[in-house]
Design an enzyme around this catalytic site. Structure first.
Site, PDB file in Angstrom:
ATOM      1  N   LYS A 119      -9.295   9.610 123.235  1.00 28.31           N
ATOM      2  CA  LYS A 119      -9.289   8.971 121.924  1.00 28.31           C
ATOM      3  C   LYS A 119      -8.088   9.488 121.138  1.00 28.31           C
ATOM      4  CE  LYS A 119     -12.139   8.613 117.708  1.00 28.31           C
ATOM      5  NZ  LYS A 119     -11.261   9.354 116.779  1.00 28.31           N
ATOM      6  N   SER A 141     -19.834  13.933 117.087  1.00 30.96           N
ATOM      7  CA  SER A 141     -18.624  14.719 116.861  1.00 30.96           C
ATOM      8  C   SER A 141     -18.831  16.183 117.219  1.00 30.96           C
ATOM      9  CB  SER A 141     -18.227  14.616 115.381  1.00 30.96           C
ATOM     10  OG  SER A 141     -17.181  15.514 115.072  1.00 30.96           O
ATOM     11  N   HIS A 178      -6.913   8.318 114.288  1.00 32.32           N
ATOM     12  CA  HIS A 178      -7.784   9.283 113.600  1.00 32.32           C
ATOM     13  C   HIS A 178      -8.146   8.787 112.204  1.00 32.32           C
ATOM     14  CE1 HIS A 178      -9.020  13.447 114.799  1.00 32.32           C
ATOM     15  NE2 HIS A 178      -9.460  13.473 113.558  1.00 32.32           N
ATOM     16  N   ARG A 226     -16.256   5.266 109.135  1.00 32.74           N
ATOM     17  CA  ARG A 226     -16.515   5.377 107.697  1.00 32.74           C
ATOM     18  C   ARG A 226     -17.632   4.451 107.209  1.00 32.74           C
ATOM     19  NH1 ARG A 226     -10.724   6.197 107.640  1.00 32.74           N
ATOM     20  NH2 ARG A 226     -10.165   8.220 106.696  1.00 32.74           N
ATOM     21  N   ARG A 246      -5.820   9.881 109.484  1.00 36.58           N
ATOM     22  CA  ARG A 246      -5.985  11.251 109.011  1.00 36.58           C
ATOM     23  C   ARG A 246      -5.070  12.248 109.712  1.00 36.58           C
ATOM     24  NH1 ARG A 246     -10.816  12.272 106.489  1.00 36.58           N
ATOM     25  NH2 ARG A 246     -11.369  14.158 107.665  1.00 36.58           N
ATOM     26  N   THR A 289     -10.593  13.934 122.116  1.00 35.22           N
ATOM     27  CA  THR A 289      -9.647  13.556 121.062  1.00 35.22           C
ATOM     28  C   THR A 289      -8.313  14.240 121.332  1.00 35.22           C
ATOM     29  OG1 THR A 289     -11.329  13.132 119.391  1.00 35.22           O
ATOM     30  CG2 THR A 289      -9.147  13.732 118.597  1.00 35.22           C
ATOM     31  N   ASP A 334     -10.490   1.887 117.198  1.00 34.97           N
ATOM     32  CA  ASP A 334     -11.124   2.148 115.907  1.00 34.97           C
ATOM     33  C   ASP A 334     -10.061   2.131 114.828  1.00 34.97           C
ATOM     34  OD1 ASP A 334      -9.813   4.636 115.805  1.00 34.97           O
ATOM     35  OD2 ASP A 334     -11.592   5.795 116.297  1.00 34.97           O
ATOM     36  N   GLY A 335     -10.492   2.316 113.575  1.00 39.20           N
ATOM     37  CA  GLY A 335      -9.542   2.395 112.477  1.00 39.20           C
ATOM     38  C   GLY A 335      -9.494   1.154 111.612  1.00 39.20           C
ATOM     39  N   GLY A 336     -10.175   1.183 110.470  1.00 42.49           N
ATOM     40  CA  GLY A 336     -10.077   0.097 109.500  1.00 42.49           C
ATOM     41  C   GLY A 336     -10.955  -1.100 109.763  1.00 42.49           C
ATOM     42  N   ILE A 337     -11.866  -1.008 110.719  1.00 51.54           N
ATOM     43  CA  ILE A 337     -12.729  -2.147 111.043  1.00 51.54           C
ATOM     44  C   ILE A 337     -13.892  -2.158 110.062  1.00 51.54           C
ATOM     45  CG2 ILE A 337     -14.274  -3.109 112.788  1.00 51.54           C
ATOM     46  CD1 ILE A 337     -12.188  -1.547 114.755  1.00 51.54           C
ATOM     47  N   ARG A 338     -14.024  -3.248 109.341  1.00 52.41           N
ATOM     48  CA  ARG A 338     -15.013  -3.331 108.262  1.00 52.41           C
ATOM     49  C   ARG A 338     -15.961  -4.516 108.378  1.00 52.41           C
ATOM     50  NH1 ARG A 338     -13.244   0.983 108.090  1.00 52.41           N
ATOM     51  NH2 ARG A 338     -12.243   2.104 106.368  1.00 52.41           N
TER      52      ARG A 338
END
Length: 351
Positions: free
Chosen positions: A226, A106, A250, A305, A253, A156, A281-285
């Site tokens: 992105k 980042s 994001h 995260r 966010r 981004t 991306d986003g919420g992949i666990r």
């Protein structure tokens, strides 16, 4: 012993982090509707296995922009990693390298590109960039990334201004005194005490498609964008010369109320029509989420995260543990679907 699941690691990280850093890491914009929908959108899909297929040899290996990785799971750019654990971004880089995958650093990192490169020499890595009002700042960051052996720039594009993030307002979050963000310090003269709004004062809100095309022409590395939501923007990105598109909100966010990325992905894939690779991306666990993303047309996913939670709980070893868990889950998911590689997974495996 490290917790056995990503959910358990998340719970342990929440116990370890102070309220300000915790809210910054896990929170979303506004009422956090998009934050929640990122998870719900993946869960809304159902997989359709095929049986009596030889799955004695399953491999998760794939390529992204021509780089071989051990699995279609990359490390997303996450800010301020030394706020979570002293190992910080160098530890994250070592974890990604040990797992055989790619890390994205980042702009808001608490380590320099050179430090990350030294921590994992030879490992593949990308650099995430917010384009600054002062183009000299952006050029300097790209030059540092090039000198440190990074192989792509991830611009981004969904954050021209800061969103309203209620959790940060409640905690009054600012960068702790003991954490430095070299890129921000170079631009503002300090990192300690910087707020999210202060950082975004550096970002150019007038950055346009024409300027992106000029940036790509001048950049010595491939450029991905992105933060693409709309299929029309994905098509424009290809027309303006990007090497890849990352479907992202994001992490919930920025603009609250946009759909979860699993809902956006199919239309973007259709608009791109195979001209460049599409990531998400986003919420992949879990490994199942990765399989759904592949079935919807993504080349790979980025995880942010969960990687941060692993780092918080166990430093470098914790981050590596998360990658190992997801890879093991994906291996099992592929076998149970009747697939032997990520390339086998298509929409035919969605119920």
């Amino acid at each position: 012993m490290l917790p056995p699941t990503v959910a358990d690691i998340e719970a342990r990280a929440a116990e370890l982090l102070e309220p300000g850093p915790l809210g910054y890491y896990v929170g979303g914009a506004g009422a956090e509707r998009t934050l929640a929908d990122n998870l719900d959108a993946w869960a809304s899909h159902r997989l359709l296995p095929r049986v009596l297929v030889d799955v004695a040899g399953v491999s998760t290996t794939t390529t992204v922009l021509g780089t071989e990785v051990s699995m279609p799971v990359l490390v997303a750019p996450v800010a301020l990693q030394r706020m979570a654990h002293p190992d910080g971004e160098p530890g994250m880089a070592r974890a990604a390298a040990a797992a055989g995958t790619l890390m994205t650093l980042s702009t808001l990192a608490s380590a320099t590109p050179a430090e990350v490169a030294a921590a994992a020499p030879g490992a593949p890595r990308w650099y995430q960039l917010y384009v600054a009002r002062d183009r000299g700042v952006s050029r300097s960051l790209v030059e540092q990334a090039v000198d440190a052996g990074f192989t792509a720039i991830v611009v981004t594009v969904d954050a021209p201004v800061p969103a309203t993030r209620d959790r940060d307002l409640r905690t009054g979050f600012r960068v702790p005194d003991h954490v430095d963000m070299p890129a921000v310090t170079a631009a503002l003269g300090r990192s300690a005490g910087v707020s999210v709004a202060e950082f975004f004062s550096l970002v150019d809100p007038a950055f346009t498609w024409a300027q992106l095309e000029d940036f790509i022409a001048d950049c010595p590395l491939p450029v991905l964008v992105k933060g693409v939501h709309a299929a029309a923007d994905a098509a424009l990105a290809v027309e303006h010369g990007v090497s890849g598109v990352i479907v992202s909100n994001h992490g919930g966010r920025q603009l609250d109320g946009v759909p979860g990325t699993a809902r956006l992905l199919p239309a973007v894939v259709e608009a791109v029509d195979g001209r460049v690779e599409v990531l998400v991306d986003g919420g992949i666990r879990r490994g199942n989420d990765v399989a759904v993303a592949l079935a919807l047309g993504a080349r790979a996913v980025l995880m942010g995260r969960p990687m941060l939670w692993g780092l918080t709980v166990g430093g470098e070893a914790g981050a590596r543990h998360v990658l190992d868990l997801v890879r093991a889950e994906l291996t099992t998911t592929l076998a149970l679907l009747g697939c032997t590689s990520p390339d086998d997974v298509t929409t035919a495996y969605l119920a």
